[in-house]
Structure formats: structure tokens, C-alpha cells
Design a protein around this motif. Structure first.
Motif, mmCIF file in Angstrom:
data_model
loop_
_atom_site.group_PDB
_atom_site.id
_atom_site.type_symbol
_atom_site.label_atom_id
_atom_site.label_comp_id
_atom_site.label_asym_id
_atom_site.label_seq_id
_atom_site.Cartn_x
_atom_site.Cartn_y
_atom_site.Cartn_z
ATOM 1 N N SER A 210 0.842 -1.202 0.000
ATOM 2 C CA SER A 210 0.000 0.000 0.000
ATOM 3 C C SER A 210 0.875 1.248 0.000
ATOM 4 O O SER A 210 0.593 2.207 -0.720
ATOM 5 N N ALA A 211 1.950 1.226 0.811
ATOM 6 C CA ALA A 211 2.831 2.398 0.904
ATOM 7 C C ALA A 211 3.489 2.681 -0.452
ATOM 8 O O ALA A 211 3.681 3.833 -0.843
ATOM 9 N N ALA A 212 3.821 1.612 -1.179
ATOM 10 C CA ALA A 212 4.480 1.787 -2.483
ATOM 11 C C ALA A 212 3.463 2.022 -3.602
ATOM 12 O O ALA A 212 3.838 2.216 -4.762
ATOM 13 N N GLY A 213 2.171 1.946 -3.275
ATOM 14 C CA GLY A 213 1.118 2.125 -4.294
ATOM 15 C C GLY A 213 1.098 1.005 -5.318
ATOM 16 O O GLY A 213 0.678 1.205 -6.457
ATOM 17 N N GLY A 214 1.547 -0.181 -4.913
ATOM 18 C CA GLY A 214 1.621 -1.298 -5.876
ATOM 19 C C GLY A 214 0.408 -2.214 -5.809
ATOM 20 O O GLY A 214 -0.576 -1.933 -5.124
ATOM 21 N N THR A 215 0.501 -3.318 -6.553
ATOM 22 C CA THR A 215 -0.578 -4.309 -6.540
ATOM 23 C C THR A 215 -0.112 -5.544 -5.770
ATOM 24 O O THR A 215 1.097 -5.819 -5.681
ATOM 25 N N LEU A 216 -1.053 -6.297 -5.262
ATOM 26 C CA LEU A 216 -0.709 -7.481 -4.461
ATOM 27 C C LEU A 216 -0.155 -8.586 -5.365
ATOM 28 O O LEU A 216 -0.620 -8.747 -6.495
#
Ligand code: AMP
Length: 511
Positions: free
Chosen positions: A318-324
Motif C-alpha cells: 500500500s505504501a508503495a502504491g503497488g498491486t498485491l
């Protein structure tokens, strides 16, 4: 493991334990074993060693499972068809399978098909035949165990053949998901997906392999929160198997929390993007349950990779704004990323996800040309495996696979796999439509709805009347979940410089 042996063993050891409990009826392991054996003996007596698959039509009745097991114990693959599939599509499937026998457990199929056996007759045979099935008849090794039909780009579904070995290898792994074998022993499993979707294999067979109890939830309960939550409360399940879309729907009601399912051990997801927002919500409402993301197409037997989404992982992503991530590959499976020329790519580089391993299907039933396009064989670690080109885009990082959309026109909408061309080809079968281009509306990497841009004859209808009529007519041809939410009539379809429908431009209009 051999699933049929395993079920037999469960019936011997825990005969009185409930194997399947729907809101209407339940069956113990002893009943499941006895009835499927009796019906298998009858099938074998009538149809001998013929390998022609049997169609099993119905919904969530425990007798669907009796029929599935009877077919494979008689040496025949079964092909499940849910009652929600439009009859035209069921008949397309029937035409391609040309079955000698069709079990109609729920709903009606006659008189169009001559070889149907209804529930009354099925029960009569199963309950009154004392004979056991003979192990020599059972499907085994590379024999097809089931055929599941998925959306096909030509407008007709294609049947994925899964062998007995594929299913048995898959189960060796799936019984470990979200908790070991000991935790699954006698556990309660939710079945949300219809049996004609391969996600149901995850709950149905993992439950049977663990001596668990399966709770199939009927479609009508799924659209009535009051009844659905009452069902869930009474089921008191330990393992939740569904698409992320289904859990999102449940989360829209505050009552969906740990108090409703106090014994829940794990959520097992597959089939579409699991977003960080869904997981945050689940962690807040179900602090004690594990959350497992798994990935895989029907062609590789449900799923081939898994990852537990921990709070730490979620926070980092979430902090990196990525996907799971969608996980690490299971045993005897190789997940590789290839470029357009079929060259494996290193970590971090995006390409097509290729699945190589012992649960890859033998191909599409009766469709050698399609099979040849998507499947091939490949040697890994000194062993030959079947391999499948998924059409999924993705990359690998630190051993984890990340999914990043499709390289073709397939989409996942509310967990359902849809070939866009399947909708378009069916739309142009309607007399009022000349051309149809369907585009997805995508948010957070997930398809939220579909819009169809069409040309054709509106007659004197208003746009609203035209759109309602098209939707109504489409119900005869394709399942409801495939019908575009919006139908927009336009004068002509815009073209791109290559002379093809400009999907990108049209996509921009719905964003
Ligand atoms: P199906 O054959 O219906 O299971 O659909 C398979 C397709 O669903 C895959 O090829 C992917 O495009 C998509 N899919 C399956 N699992 C996941 C996942 N965990 N995350 C994102 N997409 C997924």
C-alpha cells in the motif's frame, strides 16, 4: 492422493459425517459413497467402457456431487452445466459433447435432449442398486475427470479437459492452503461458485479430500443479504472460497464480520484481482482469519500459485502504491514470463505468463486447433510437462508472481471469465445489430462494467427502448453476467490506423 480412494476411506471412517449440506438437503459420506457407487454400476452396465462424457445439469443440489462421482467411478468424465446458463449455450455444449447420457438434477432440459435422466430416476437407481463400482472402471492417470466450459472468442464456449492426475496433484497442494491437513480435517467449507466454474473445484474437492463438510450456497441466497447471512451463520464455516468480487459484495453490509463467522480460519481467493482495499477491509472485520490469494486459469486446474497476504505485506504494498502479488508456484509447476518470441524473461521484466507443470490440462475437448495454439510440451528439471500460454501479462519479483492484465480481449467481470468477442459475436446474431464493439470500464486494475457500442437499426425506438430490447434479447443467447451494462447506439464504429475497431478510443469514452 487419489480422490476417489480418499472419499471411500472417509466414508469408511466417518460414514455418518455430513459431506454436503445445502439449504434443502444433506448427504453423509456413507450416502455419498453408496449412491455414487450404485449409480456408477448402473452407468457402467448401460454404457460400458465408452469414454463419452456425461453432462450433469443442475445447480447446488448434493445430488450433483453424487452424479459427478458416479460418472468418474464408471470411467466417464463429467461436464457440469449450471441452470443459470442460457439453454442455447447448454445446447451448444451438448452438440459438441454428443453425450450418451445427461443427468438433469435440477431445472428442465427435455424435450430437446433425448437421453435425459431426471432426479427421481437418478435417486431411484442410486438408492436401490447395492452394487459397488469396480476400481478398474474408475477414471485414472491421463483420463479426463471433468470438462469445464469457459467463454470462447468465437461466441461458443470451449471445454477444458482436466485429467484425474491433474486433479489429484492439485489436491495435494490445495489441502495445504490457508492451514495444513490437520486444520482442514472435518472442517466446514463455503461453496459460492456454481459447479460449472472451476473455482468450485477448490472448495468441493478440498472439502471431500479433508473429510470436511461443504455448504453450497444457492444463487437466490446470494442476492438476498438477510437469507445469505442467515445461511452463513448457520453454516459457521472455517474456510471461505470465493472470488474477491463476491466478498466485496458481502463487505458492503456491516453485518459481515467476525461475529457472523467466529470460526473462520481463512479466506481463499482466486479468479481475479484482489485489491488492497478489499484486504484492508477484511483485516479490519476478520482480524483472526488468514487471507490467501491464489492464481490460475481453468486450463491449469483451478490455481497454481498462492501467497498469504499478511499485514506487513499489505502495508508495504500500500505504501508503495503497488498491486498485491498472486504468489509462488506450487510443487512441480514452473511459472515463467516469456516475450513474444517465446524467450524467457528475467525477474522484473513483463511478458506473458506461461504455466508449465503437472496440473496443466490436456487441451480443449474436440478442438485440436485451439489446443495446439495454447498448449505445448516442455522439459523442466529432466521431466516432460504440459505447458499453457495463459494470455495473462505479468512479471516476477523475488519469487513472487505479479498479474498485470491481459494481452488479449479476455476480461474478468465480478469473477466471471469472459471473452469480449464472445459477447460481440452473440450481439451481431440479433437482427437489429450490425456491428458491436464491447469495451471494459476499468478501475483499480479491475473491470467494473462493460459498455457495448453498436450500429444497426433502431427503428422508431428511443435509445433507452433500444438498449432494453437488446438486453432482453441477449438473455436468450448469453449468461446474464455477460450482458453489457450499457448499450450505446452510434452511427459508425471508429477505426484505428490499422483499419480495426478503435477499442482504445471507445474505451476512453467509458472511463
Ligand atoms: P478462470 O479460468 O475462470 O479461472 O480465469 C482465469 C483467469 O482469471 C486468469 O487467466 C487470470 O486472467 C484471472 N485470474 C485468476 N486468478 C487471478 C488472481 N489471483 N489475480 C488476478 N487475476 C486472476
Amino acid at each position: 492422493m487419489d480422490i476417489l480412494e480418499q472419499i471411500g476411506w472417509m466414508a469408511e471412517k466417518f460414514g455418518e459425517r455430513t459431506a454436503i449440506k445445502s439449504s434443502q438437503e444433506s448427504l453423509t459420506y456413507a450416502e455419498l459413497e453408496r449412491y455414487s457407487d450404485g449409480l456408477a454400476a448402473w452407468i457402467h452396465r448401460r454404457y460400458g467402457d465408452s469414454k463419452i462424457p456425461v453432462i450433469v445439469y443442475g445447480h447446488k443440489s448434493p445430488w450433483m456431487i453424487v452424479c459427478f462421482l458416479a460418472c468418474v467411478k464408471a470411467g466417464k468424465a463429467y461436464c457440469p452445466q449450471d441452470i443459470s446458463i442460457p439453454k442455447v449455450r447448454v445446447f451448444d455444449t451438448v452438440r459438441s459433447v454428443e453425450p450418451e447420457l445427461v443427468f438433469v438434477v435440477e431445472g428442465e432440459l427435455e424435450p430437446q435432449i433425448g437421453k435425459c435422466l431426471g432426479l427421481k430416476e437418478i435417486k431411484k437407481i442410486a438408492e436401490n442398486t447395492e452394487e459397488k463400482s469396480c476400481k478398474e472402471w474408475w477414471v485414472k492417470g491421463d483420463d479426463t475427470y471433468y470438462i469445464i466450459f469457459t467463454s470462447g472468442s468465437t461466441g461458443k464456449p470451449k471445454g477444458v479437459q482436466i485429467t484425474a492426475d491433474c486433479l489429484n496433484h492439485y489436491l495435494d497442494w490445495s489441502v495445504t492452503l490457508g492451514g495444513g491437513r490437520e486444520e482442514k480435517e472435518g472442517a466446514y467449507f463455503l461453496n459460492q461458485a456454481p459447479f460449472s466454474f472451476d473455482l468450485s473445484v477448490m472448495d468441493l474437492y478440498t472439502s471431500l479430500a479433508s473429510g470436511g463438510t461443504l455448504f453450497p450456497m444457492e444463487k437466490e441466497l446470494q442476492s438476498d443479504y438477510g437469507r445469505m447471512f442467515a445461511f452463513l451463520e448457520q453454516a459457521d464455516i472455517n474456510f471461505w472460497v470465493s472470488t474477491p468480487s463476491f466478498v466485496d459484495m458481502c463487505l458492503s453490509d456491516r453485518k459481515f464480520n467476525q461475529a457472523l463467522l467466529p470460526k473462520l480460519q481463512a479466506f481463499l481467493f482466486c479468479g481475479e484481482v484482489l485489491t488492497t482495499s478489499t484486504v484492508w477491509n477484511l483485516m479490519e472485520r476478520f482480524p483472526d482469519a488468514k487471507i490467501i490469494n491464489t492464481y490460475g486459469p481453468t486450463e491449469s486446474t483451478v490455481a497454481v500459485s498462492d501467497v498469504e497476504i499478511t499485514k506487513k505485506l499489505l502495508q508495504d504494498i500500500s505504501a508503495a502504491g503497488g498491486t498485491l502479488p498472486v504468489g509462488c508456484e506450487k510443487k512441480n509447476t514452473f511459472l515463467e514470463i516469456w516475450d513474444e518470441d517465446g524467450k524467457p524473461l528475467p525477474d522484473g521484466k513483463q511478458g506473458e505468463i506461461i504455466i508449465i507443470g503437472d496440473t496443466v490440462s490436456t487441451g480443449y475437448y474436440g478442438r485440436p486447433e485451439l489446443t495446439e495454439k495454447a498448449f505445448f510440451t516442455c522439459e523442466r528439471k529432466g521431466k516432460n510437462y504440459r505447458a499453457y500460454r495463459t494470455g495473462d501479462a505479468g512479471y516476477k519479483k523475488d519469487g513472487q508472481l505479479y498479474y498485470n492484465g491481459r494481452i488479449d480481449l479476455q476480461v474478468k467481470l465480478h469473477g466471471y471469465r469472459i471473452e469480449i468477442e464472445d459477447i460481440e459475436n452473440n450481439m451481431v446474431r440479433l437482427p437489429q445489430i450490425r456491428q458491436a464493439v464491447v469495451v471494459p470500464n476499468i478501475r483499480e486494475g479491475k473491470v467494473k462494467s462493460l459498455t457495448a457500442f453498436v450500429t444497426g437499426d433502431m427503428g422508431s425506438q428511443t435509445p433507452l427502448e433500444f438498449s432494453q430490447k437488446v438486453k432482453q434479447d441477449l438473455k436468450e443467447l448469453i449468461p446474464t453476467y455477460m450482458i453489457p451494462k450499457k448499450i450505446r447506439h452510434i452511427d459508425s464504429i471508429p477505426m484505428n490506423p490499422h483499419g480495426k475497431a478503435d477499442r482504445k478510443y471507445l474505451g476512453g469514452l467509458v472511463g
